[in-house]
Write an enzyme that holds these catalytic residues in place. Sequence first.
Site, PDB file in Angstrom:
ATOM      1  N   GLY A  88       0.832  -1.214   0.000  1.00  0.00           N
ATOM      2  CA  GLY A  88       0.000   0.000   0.000  1.00  0.00           C
ATOM      3  C   GLY A  88       0.861   1.257   0.000  1.00  0.00           C
ATOM      4  O   GLY A  88       1.615   1.500  -0.940  1.00  0.00           O
TER       5      GLY A  88
ATOM      6  N   GLY B 295      -5.849   0.380   1.416  1.00  0.00           N
ATOM      7  CA  GLY B 295      -6.706   1.555   1.615  1.00  0.00           C
ATOM      8  C   GLY B 295      -6.502   2.552   0.492  1.00  0.00           C
ATOM      9  O   GLY B 295      -5.441   2.608  -0.132  1.00  0.00           O
TER      10      GLY B 295
ATOM     11  N   LYS C 198       2.329 -10.691  -3.852  1.00  0.00           N
ATOM     12  CA  LYS C 198       3.228  -9.622  -3.385  1.00  0.00           C
ATOM     13  C   LYS C 198       4.633 -10.153  -3.079  1.00  0.00           C
ATOM     14  O   LYS C 198       5.625  -9.515  -3.436  1.00  0.00           O
ATOM     15  CB  LYS C 198       2.611  -8.937  -2.173  1.00  0.00           C
ATOM     16  CG  LYS C 198       1.354  -8.135  -2.543  1.00  0.00           C
ATOM     17  CD  LYS C 198       0.598  -7.707  -1.310  1.00  0.00           C
ATOM     18  CE  LYS C 198      -0.592  -6.824  -1.678  1.00  0.00           C
ATOM     19  NZ  LYS C 198      -1.491  -6.624  -0.534  1.00  0.00           N
TER      20      LYS C 198
HETATM   21  N1  HSE Z   1      -6.459  -6.564  -0.463  1.00  0.00           N
HETATM   22  C1  HSE Z   1      -5.161  -6.025  -0.313  1.00  0.00           C
HETATM   23  C2  HSE Z   1      -4.771  -6.075   1.152  1.00  0.00           C
HETATM   24  C3  HSE Z   1      -5.155  -4.615  -0.835  1.00  0.00           C
HETATM   25  O1  HSE Z   1      -5.659  -6.225   1.990  1.00  0.00           O
HETATM   26  O2  HSE Z   1      -3.598  -5.993   1.481  1.00  0.00           O
HETATM   27  C4  HSE Z   1      -3.813  -3.963  -0.882  1.00  0.00           C
HETATM   28  O3  HSE Z   1      -2.966  -4.608  -1.784  1.00  0.00           O
END
Ligand code: HSE
Length: 406
Positions: free
Chosen positions: A128, A296, A199
């Site tokens: 994020g 977010g 990720k």
């Molecule tokens: N769904 C993902 C999370 C959004 O909750 O980390 C951010 O990549």
Amino acid sequence: MTKIAIIGFGVVGSGVAEVFYKNRQSIEKKAGRELDIKYIVDVRSLEGTVWADKAGTYEQALADPEVGVMIETIGGLTPAYDFSKRALLAGKHVITSNKELVAAHGAELLGIAKENNVNYLFEASVGGGIPIIHPLYQCLGAGEVEEIAGILNGTTNFIMTRMFRDKMSFEQALGLAQDNGYAERNPAADVEGTDACRKICILASIAFGSHVYPDNIHTEGIAALTAEDVAAAASAGYVIKLIGRAKKTEKGLMVMVSPALISQESQLANVSDVFNGILVRSSDTGDVVFYGRGAGKLPTAAAVISDLVDAMKEGGHIDSLGWEDSGRSNVADWRDDVTRMMFRTSGLGRTEIQRIFGTVEPIQGAAQEERAFLTEPVSGRQTEEWIRLAKAAGAEVRSAIRVLEY
Ligand code: HSE
């Protein structure tokens, strides 16, 4: 003036427009040029909104020579892959928050960006609002990264915090994560570990220089975790977190996503709610830990804008970001991973536990008919064999969770 097209106007796309116009002056100053959003492309109509005059189609934006940057915030592979590829081939920078696409096609899209002297940037795809991609290929680029481990999914961390600390139900916690715009469109991707997997694959690809494909990676989610697991872990001085990790081993890259016990003393232990924490272990720097809001609207949008500034400042292609597509042979078998384990079993006495699991460290305070204990370091292969033997002895293995040292 460089014009921008935002493709996909959901949580992140609308956040990008919001952050851009809120901070436009300082963004232009840092970028060293005037910027504006010319097109907003979305399947929903923008009629009746303040963005109505920017509504356009992808083809319009692609054909418009004024558009130098496409911000892809559609998510998923289709049509994001095709849109991104054609934009790069047309000589436009592409900036994205789309971890699914980067994890699946990153090497190829980075290659096309290089050939066309533009950038494919994706700071917002991991962590994020935490700057992690940029530090990984630039600031930490001098040393050899040995290992990366992190709490990479805000939704599951939020759910676990609310369920186990605040005693909320799973449904309530997930609903709240969805209301806050943290969860994926299909939250199974969060809960089953798929999002964290994408990720860690992106981080591993950057750090180790070869594309790590998510479908090659052993991934466990949080669905099986119980309050009893959390209580047993706490009695032994641990917390449980969903950890994505990657390290170099002699047998290849060991990349995995699973719930794990982490010492209460670890820097990752107090990463709660929607926050992410990412530890990068490198030969020269030691452990470096990145912490911040992992999901977010505004944090993710801010990461997109940071890429916009980078792309404008650099002008041409940033050579230091990229990796090889070295096929699928770069990943080690997860069964060769060796960690201590926490087990919760019922139907086994102390002697049988020792016979099957070897030397163990009992955890006090387990329910009466249950035994919880920590084992010596063991491979995934041996763990599977232990579980088989325990079941053959008529026991129930209630949980088997890795213990990690960070
Ligand atoms: N769904 C993902 C999370 C959004 O909750 O980390 C951010 O990549």
